[in-house]
Design a protein around this motif. Structure first.
Motif, PDB file in Angstrom:
ATOM      1  N   ARG A  20     -38.047 -37.870  40.886  1.00 41.27           N
ATOM      2  CA  ARG A  20     -38.359 -37.731  39.469  1.00 41.27           C
ATOM      3  C   ARG A  20     -37.861 -36.384  38.930  1.00 41.27           C
ATOM      4  NH1 ARG A  20     -44.706 -38.757  39.722  1.00 41.27           N
ATOM      5  NH2 ARG A  20     -44.388 -37.172  41.332  1.00 41.27           N
ATOM      6  N   PHE A  21     -37.761 -36.330  37.630  1.00 46.11           N
ATOM      7  CA  PHE A  21     -37.487 -35.078  36.939  1.00 46.11           C
ATOM      8  C   PHE A  21     -38.736 -34.695  36.148  1.00 46.11           C
ATOM      9  CE2 PHE A  21     -33.271 -35.816  38.207  1.00 46.11           C
ATOM     10  CZ  PHE A  21     -32.465 -34.736  37.879  1.00 46.11           C
ATOM     11  N   VAL A  22     -38.879 -33.387  35.895  1.00 45.53           N
ATOM     12  CA  VAL A  22     -40.003 -32.908  35.110  1.00 45.53           C
ATOM     13  C   VAL A  22     -39.489 -32.192  33.860  1.00 45.53           C
ATOM     14  CG1 VAL A  22     -40.157 -30.711  36.375  1.00 45.53           C
ATOM     15  CG2 VAL A  22     -42.167 -31.583  35.159  1.00 45.53           C
ATOM     16  N   ILE A  23     -40.116 -32.471  32.721  1.00 49.69           N
ATOM     17  CA  ILE A  23     -39.805 -31.756  31.475  1.00 49.69           C
ATOM     18  C   ILE A  23     -40.670 -30.501  31.470  1.00 49.69           C
ATOM     19  CG2 ILE A  23     -39.790 -31.863  28.964  1.00 49.69           C
ATOM     20  CD1 ILE A  23     -39.735 -34.956  29.261  1.00 49.69           C
ATOM     21  N   ASP A  24     -40.031 -29.365  31.650  1.00 54.81           N
ATOM     22  CA  ASP A  24     -40.779 -28.122  31.878  1.00 54.81           C
ATOM     23  C   ASP A  24     -40.429 -27.084  30.815  1.00 54.81           C
ATOM     24  OD1 ASP A  24     -42.143 -25.972  32.872  1.00 54.81           O
ATOM     25  OD2 ASP A  24     -40.796 -25.619  34.568  1.00 54.81           O
ATOM     26  N   PHE A  25     -41.338 -26.903  29.850  1.00 52.66           N
ATOM     27  CA  PHE A  25     -41.158 -25.914  28.779  1.00 52.66           C
ATOM     28  C   PHE A  25     -41.871 -24.596  29.117  1.00 52.66           C
ATOM     29  CE2 PHE A  25     -40.955 -29.918  26.087  1.00 52.66           C
ATOM     30  CZ  PHE A  25     -39.572 -29.872  25.907  1.00 52.66           C
ATOM     31  N   THR A  26     -42.204 -24.376  30.367  1.00 48.10           N
ATOM     32  CA  THR A  26     -42.940 -23.168  30.759  1.00 48.10           C
ATOM     33  C   THR A  26     -42.234 -21.914  30.214  1.00 48.10           C
ATOM     34  OG1 THR A  26     -43.732 -24.233  32.768  1.00 48.10           O
ATOM     35  CG2 THR A  26     -43.791 -21.833  32.727  1.00 48.10           C
ATOM     36  N   GLY A  27     -43.035 -21.006  29.614  1.00 54.23           N
ATOM     37  CA  GLY A  27     -42.499 -19.760  29.078  1.00 54.23           C
ATOM     38  C   GLY A  27     -41.965 -19.881  27.660  1.00 54.23           C
ATOM     39  N   ARG A  28     -42.018 -21.100  27.096  1.00 52.20           N
ATOM     40  CA  ARG A  28     -41.491 -21.311  25.743  1.00 52.20           C
ATOM     41  C   ARG A  28     -42.627 -21.664  24.793  1.00 52.20           C
ATOM     42  NH1 ARG A  28     -37.426 -22.848  29.225  1.00 52.20           N
ATOM     43  NH2 ARG A  28     -35.298 -22.276  28.578  1.00 52.20           N
ATOM     44  N   ASN A  29     -42.568 -21.123  23.588  1.00 53.44           N
ATOM     45  CA  ASN A  29     -43.550 -21.514  22.580  1.00 53.44           C
ATOM     46  C   ASN A  29     -43.146 -22.854  21.987  1.00 53.44           C
ATOM     47  OD1 ASN A  29     -41.652 -21.080  20.444  1.00 53.44           O
ATOM     48  ND2 ASN A  29     -42.223 -18.895  20.372  1.00 53.44           N
ATOM     49  N   VAL A  30     -43.960 -23.391  21.077  1.00 50.33           N
ATOM     50  CA  VAL A  30     -43.730 -24.741  20.582  1.00 50.33           C
ATOM     51  C   VAL A  30     -42.426 -24.850  19.800  1.00 50.33           C
ATOM     52  CG1 VAL A  30     -45.036 -24.441  18.428  1.00 50.33           C
ATOM     53  CG2 VAL A  30     -44.873 -26.717  19.483  1.00 50.33           C
ATOM     54  N   ILE A  31     -42.042 -23.776  19.109  1.00 52.68           N
ATOM     55  CA  ILE A  31     -40.787 -23.802  18.332  1.00 52.68           C
ATOM     56  C   ILE A  31     -39.598 -23.828  19.273  1.00 52.68           C
ATOM     57  CG2 ILE A  31     -39.331 -22.486  16.716  1.00 52.68           C
ATOM     58  CD1 ILE A  31     -41.947 -21.475  15.434  1.00 52.68           C
ATOM     59  N   GLU A  32     -39.645 -22.989  20.321  1.00 51.16           N
ATOM     60  CA  GLU A  32     -38.556 -22.972  21.303  1.00 51.16           C
ATOM     61  C   GLU A  32     -38.455 -24.295  22.032  1.00 51.16           C
ATOM     62  OE1 GLU A  32     -38.732 -18.194  22.411  1.00 51.16           O
ATOM     63  OE2 GLU A  32     -40.067 -19.635  23.411  1.00 51.16           O
ATOM     64  N   ALA A  33     -39.613 -24.893  22.361  1.00 53.31           N
ATOM     65  CA  ALA A  33     -39.613 -26.191  23.046  1.00 53.31           C
ATOM     66  C   ALA A  33     -39.014 -27.269  22.157  1.00 53.31           C
ATOM     67  CB  ALA A  33     -41.030 -26.557  23.449  1.00 53.31           C
ATOM     68  N   ALA A  34     -39.289 -27.182  20.851  1.00 54.49           N
ATOM     69  CA  ALA A  34     -38.834 -28.219  19.916  1.00 54.49           C
ATOM     70  C   ALA A  34     -37.320 -28.228  19.741  1.00 54.49           C
ATOM     71  CB  ALA A  34     -39.518 -28.035  18.568  1.00 54.49           C
ATOM     72  N   THR A  35     -36.629 -27.169  20.165  1.00 52.94           N
ATOM     73  CA  THR A  35     -35.161 -27.158  20.055  1.00 52.94           C
ATOM     74  C   THR A  35     -34.524 -28.181  20.992  1.00 52.94           C
ATOM     75  OG1 THR A  35     -34.935 -25.392  21.691  1.00 52.94           O
ATOM     76  CG2 THR A  35     -35.143 -24.729  19.374  1.00 52.94           C
ATOM     77  N   PHE A  36     -35.261 -28.608  22.027  1.00 53.24           N
ATOM     78  CA  PHE A  36     -34.792 -29.672  22.915  1.00 53.24           C
ATOM     79  C   PHE A  36     -35.372 -30.981  22.377  1.00 53.24           C
ATOM     80  CE2 PHE A  36     -35.007 -25.744  25.307  1.00 53.24           C
ATOM     81  CZ  PHE A  36     -33.779 -25.704  25.977  1.00 53.24           C
ATOM     82  N   LYS A  37     -34.788 -31.482  21.297  1.00 58.37           N
ATOM     83  CA  LYS A  37     -35.420 -32.499  20.459  1.00 58.37           C
ATOM     84  C   LYS A  37     -35.864 -33.742  21.209  1.00 58.37           C
ATOM     85  CE  LYS A  37     -33.108 -30.989  16.212  1.00 58.37           C
ATOM     86  NZ  LYS A  37     -32.181 -31.373  15.119  1.00 58.37           N
ATOM     87  N   ASN A  38     -34.960 -34.349  21.965  1.00 56.43           N
ATOM     88  CA  ASN A  38     -35.300 -35.614  22.636  1.00 56.43           C
ATOM     89  C   ASN A  38     -36.444 -35.430  23.644  1.00 56.43           C
ATOM     90  OD1 ASN A  38     -33.337 -36.862  21.180  1.00 56.43           O
ATOM     91  ND2 ASN A  38     -31.810 -36.889  22.839  1.00 56.43           N
ATOM     92  N   LEU A  39     -36.371 -34.389  24.443  1.00 53.82           N
ATOM     93  CA  LEU A  39     -37.388 -34.139  25.464  1.00 53.82           C
ATOM     94  C   LEU A  39     -38.716 -33.762  24.814  1.00 53.82           C
ATOM     95  CD1 LEU A  39     -35.225 -32.172  28.052  1.00 53.82           C
ATOM     96  CD2 LEU A  39     -35.924 -34.566  28.162  1.00 53.82           C
TER      97      LEU A  39
END
Length: 958
Positions: free
Chosen positions: A677-696
């Protein structure tokens, strides 16, 4: 076969029945009758030595783990020798035979003491050719024996019938409390009918009349129960001979009109032989069958008598027998009787009363042994002493927080008393004193309301007791919070500040039991085997041994026979000095219990050097090098390998937050240790930074956010309720915090990711494993929380970590999860010392041995399509193996780097080094931290590049 058995019967008729002269030849013919050439050819041993502390006895025959046979002279009363053969059987622990046989040339009595105390069967010698199936275990190829007195089978069937009636009552809308009371009254009435406490078959006949339409169950059963609650005898009618029972059980007779099916099942239960129902297990089986279908009684677990005896025997039976053996004069024996009459027993987690039942039964037998000694050694004083029992069920106390279990326990002890009266009568008949039987008053029943109480044992004053026994409830800290709620945990933590909030629930019973014991008192409790580990040990066994307690008999770990699927430790201790050797039972590599007689049993219940004194080393904690992998906490963060690969092909930039996710099972049990499996890992990113990876980001928003919102709301409601009751209550913000950062993994381990981001590879092992296998993993793969991460790239550090030295320390210092060892960094890594003075040559030898081991490992796995688990299973097999040679080479190189003496115990030397480094740290003396020694200037010389990498081909080995 029948002819052979008949030959034995005919031959036995020619014998005089001399215990000494003819026992051996009888045993030989007995084996021949069941298809053996003789006892010797079958592998049995005559006159087997059974050793005890002060003497050696000889059992007539022992045949492996199958049978123990004790012969007695013709016409001897076999039942009177039950204690002797039980003692032989008990002393053969832990390799006890399944069956024990008493024989007097005329009759056989067959026991299975691990199953029940009563005989499984009694067979006359002349019945043998027809009843041989009871001895099916004697054949060269054993078959399942068929016994006439299998109490477990009878108890299960009876409990199933009674539970079916109860379930039917509740299902059709009857008040649950009323149904429980009615069933308890019916249970005791059926028992009383078979033990002649009621007119013959009165209850059974009432049920028959109701089934035939000759009466109404509401009227007739209620009428019987009401008369049992009335001191005045009925002046006429069918209840005229019904005596007064009450005892609290019949204080409020219950009346319920039964359906035809309920009447039928209750009638079936009433017609069963209640003298074959074992009260020691009935309550548990019945209670666990309530609310379940009829089959549940046959799958219900109960605490076996053998497991209960592992506590009752060392804490109660053995100390009392020792006292009896020391008495010489009549005055001493009288004093001992008085002491016996004031001896108090407590089970502070009594459930349905099985521990109390066994303890009561055994204390009554102790009393009979003392009376027996008085009558034999002082016959002239026999009439003065008489046969009156002075041990009462009022000396037994229980606490439980299950109200129905408490009522069941009261009934269990009431039944125990009636059974003991019958056993006392048999003893008097056996010794033939000529004295009248001074029967205890059977009725009215003893009121046990003050003895067995419904209460939370942690917040209730315990009655004084000479011995405390039992099986406290099992719950880990996390499960406690889910089961009992934060409000209750706050209450517990406030009341017991000396116990870590991370301790298992049962720890509080160990602590409180020792606190409540008088000096010289005994205790025996069952606990999860975490009581030997970390926080739980600190609050239980460490507390005991540091406060005048001495553990004298213990089982380090075993699967429990009760309902919980758990591994337990059984611990018996004394508050005060225990004189004599201690007995510790430890499982070997074949999961067999092995007995060790030692001078001291430490709080880790371990045979090895007691490493609990090891100190935490600053150099191991700073910088932090060992981490637990990531906890995703919600499956919405996970994608299949195929889906993950597709997204990466479409948008390579996604690789910054979309990572292969390796778990422990994949590490050891998949070809090439490939993540699935793969994991979607936004660790260390705030919600705005995470949202730049739109599909994920959208995937996580749809799958994770709603669930976290729901759980956060539930937690807010619980916290509010707790604060309304107690303004100072500790609240839990676990799910609230997760919701506030819903786009992040539950535990992303930012410190871990930062550490491995500067390396090409890191070392991992499965967090739960009996023998950890270490491997390098590419830093492009994220580790799941089922993995422990060691942030080292070099082969020398790998060699130290994979070596026997580290694994032995791990096995001794780890905690366990359902019996499986678990890597706990604070106890293992933080205390594990690295070599302090290795020279360059020794460092190279370790690194080279580590590389050679991994190369061979990879070669064999690729060639044979093995997993790591496959390879290491073969390593456990006997015989030569290239992997064994390479592991031995690595272990030798590591011990040489430590400069350890190979003839001495490794753990002792590691502990000594730990304490030396700790001392040097406090003095400011330079020490070597984990990793390459400080004199190494070119670390690249010790780094290879082999590691687990994500494979995009059909073969994992590329």
């Amino acid at each position: 076969m029948r002819e052979n058995i008949q030959k034995l019967v005919d031959y036995t008729a020619t014998l005089d029945g001399d215990e000494k002269g003819e026992a051996q030849v009888f045993c030989d013919r007995f084996f021949q009758a069941f298809g053996h050439q003789g006892y010797k050819e079958a592998g049995a041993i005559l006159e087997f030595r059974v050793k005890s502390k002060k003497s050696t006895n000889f059992a007539d025959l022992l045949w492996d783990n199958r049978v123990l046979i004790e012969m007695k002279k013709k016409s001897s009363k076999l039942q009177s020798h039950r204690t002797q053969i039980f003692d032989y059987w008990w002393k053969l622990r832990p390799n006890q035979p399944k069956y024990s046989i008493l024989c007097n040339f005329q009759e056989f009595i067959i026991y299975d003491f691990s199953l029940q105390d009563e005989p499984l069967d009694r067979i006359k010698i002349e019945e043998l050719s027809d009843r041989y199936t009871s001895f099916n275990f004697m054949f060269p190829k054993p078959e399942t024996p068929i016994f006439r007195n299998n109490l477990e089978e009878a108890t299960r069937k009876t409990a199933s019938l009674v539970a079916a009636v109860f379930n039917s009552l509740v299902e059709r809308g009857e008040d649950r409390g009323r149904a429980q009371k009615f069933i308890l009254q019916a249970i005791f009435t059926m028992f009383a009918e078979d033990y002649n406490l009621l007119p013959k078959d009165i209850f059974t006949q009432i049920l028959i009349d109701c089934l035939n339409g000759s009466g109404n169950s509401y009227d007739l059963i209620y009428g019987l129960f009401q008369q049992m609650d009335t001191r005045k005898r009925a002046r006429g009618g069918r209840f005229i001979e019904v005596p007064y029972f009450n005892g609290g059980l019949f204080t409020k007779p219950e009346a319920i009109e039964l359906t035809e099916d309920e009447l039928d099942k209750l009638h079936q239960a009433a017609t069963r032989k209640w003298n074959k129902v074992n009260p020691a297990i009935f309550g548990t089986i019945f209670q666990s069958s309530m609310g379940k279908d009829a089959r549940h009684a046959f799958g219900a677990h109960f605490t076996s008598e053998l497991d209960i005896l592992k506590i009752v025997q060392p804490t109660l039976i053995k100390p009392w027998r020792k006292k009896i053996s020391k008495t010489k004069t009549l005055t001493e024996m009288k004093a001992l009787r008085r002491e016996l009459s004031s001896y108090e027993v407590l089970d502070p987690a009594c459930g349905s009363g099985n521990f109390l039942y066994i303890a009561y039964r055994e204390l009554k037998r102790i009393e009979l042994e003392l009376l027996d000694k008085i009558h034999i050694e002082f016959p002239k004083s026999a009439s003065e002493i008489g046969t009156q029992s002075i041990v009462s069920i009022k000396q037994f106390h229980g606490i439980d927080f299950n109200e129905f279990a408490v009522e069941l326990a009261k009934v269990t002890l009431m039944l125990a008393k009636e059974i003991s009266i019958k056993e006392t009568q048999e003893w008097i008949n056996t010794i033939q004193t000529g004295l009248p039987f001074q029967m205890e008053s059977t009725l009215p029943l003893d009121n046990m309301d003050a003895n067995i109480v419904f209460a939370d044992a942690l917040f209730t004053e315990w009655p004084r007791a000479d011995v405390i026994i039992g099986n406290p409830p099992y719950q880990s800290k996390n499960k406690m919070q889910k089961e009992y709620g934060i409000e209750y945990l706050n209450k517990v933590w406030d009341a017991y500040p000396n116990i870590s909030g991370n301790a298992d629930y049962c720890v509080y019973w160990f602590y409180k039991a020792h606190l409540n014991l008088d000096y010289g008192g005994y205790a025996g409790l069952v606990g999860t085997n975490t009581v030997t580990q970390n926080y739980s040990r600190e609050g239980s066994l460490d507390y005991i041994v540091k406060n005048d307690g001495q553990i004298f008999n213990a089982i380090s770990s075993q699967p429990w026979s009760g309902d919980a699927v758990v591994f337990v430790s059984i611990v018996n201790w004394k508050k005060g000095k225990y004189i004599g050797k201690k007995h510790l039972y430890v499982e070997n590599e074949k999961d067999e219990q092995v007995e060790f007689i030692v001078d001291v049993i430490n709080s880790s219940l371990s045979l090895e050097i007691d490493v609990t004194s090891a100190k935490t080393l600053k150099c191991n904690k700073n910088p932090k090098m060992v981490f637990q992998g990531q906890t995703h906490g919600n499956s919405g963060f996970l994608l299949s390998k195929k889906k993950g690969m597709e997204i990466l092909l479409e948008n390579p930039n996604s690789s910054n937050v979309l990572k292969p996710f390796l778990i422990g099972r994949e590490l050891v049990a998949s070809i090439g240790s490939q993540p699935n499996r793969f994991v979607i890992d936004f660790t260390g990113r705030n919600v705005i930074e995470a949202a730049t990876f739109k599909n994920l980001f959208e995937i996580v928003k749809q799958k994770v956010q709603p669930e976290r919102e729901k759980k956060a709301k539930e937690q807010e409601d619980k916290n509010q309720a707790a604060l309304e009751k107690n303004k100072k209550a500790k609240t839990n913000r676990h799910h609230i915090n997760f919701y506030n950062k819903w786009w992040l993994l539950s535990y992303g381990r930012e410190d871990l990711l930062k550490a491995i981001s500067n390396t090409e590879r890191y070392i991992v092992c499965s967090r739960v494993s009996s023998r950890p296998i270490f491997e390098f993993v590419s830093s492009k793969i994220n580790p799941n929380d089922a993995l422990m991460v060691f942030n080292f790239e070099d082969d020398y550090s790998f060699g130290i970590i994979q070596s026997k030295a580290h694994i032995l320390w791990y096995q001794e210092k780890c905690s366990t999860m359902k019996g499986d060892p678990r890597y706990t960094p604070n106890t293992i890594w933080d205390t594990f010392p690295f070599p302090q003075k290795p020279n360059l040559n020794k460092v190279k030898k370790v690194a080279n041995a580590a590389v050679e081991l991994r190369n061979k490992r990879n070669e064999l796995m690729k060639k044979h399509q093995f997993t790591l688990r496959d390879l290491y299973k073969i390593l456990e097999e006997p015989g030569s193996n290239p992997m064994k040679i390479l592991h031995k080479r690595l272990d030798d190189a590591v011990l040489d780097a430590y400069d350890f003496d190979k003839r001495k115990d490794i753990l002792t030397q590691i502990l000594e080094l730990n304490l030396e480094i700790y001392s040097n740290e406090t003095k400011g003396v330079p020490i070597e931290s984990p990793g390459l020694p400080s004199f190494i200037t070119n670390s690249d010389e010790f780094k290879t590049n082999d590691c687990i990498q994500i494979s995009t081909s059909s073969s994992a080995y590329t």
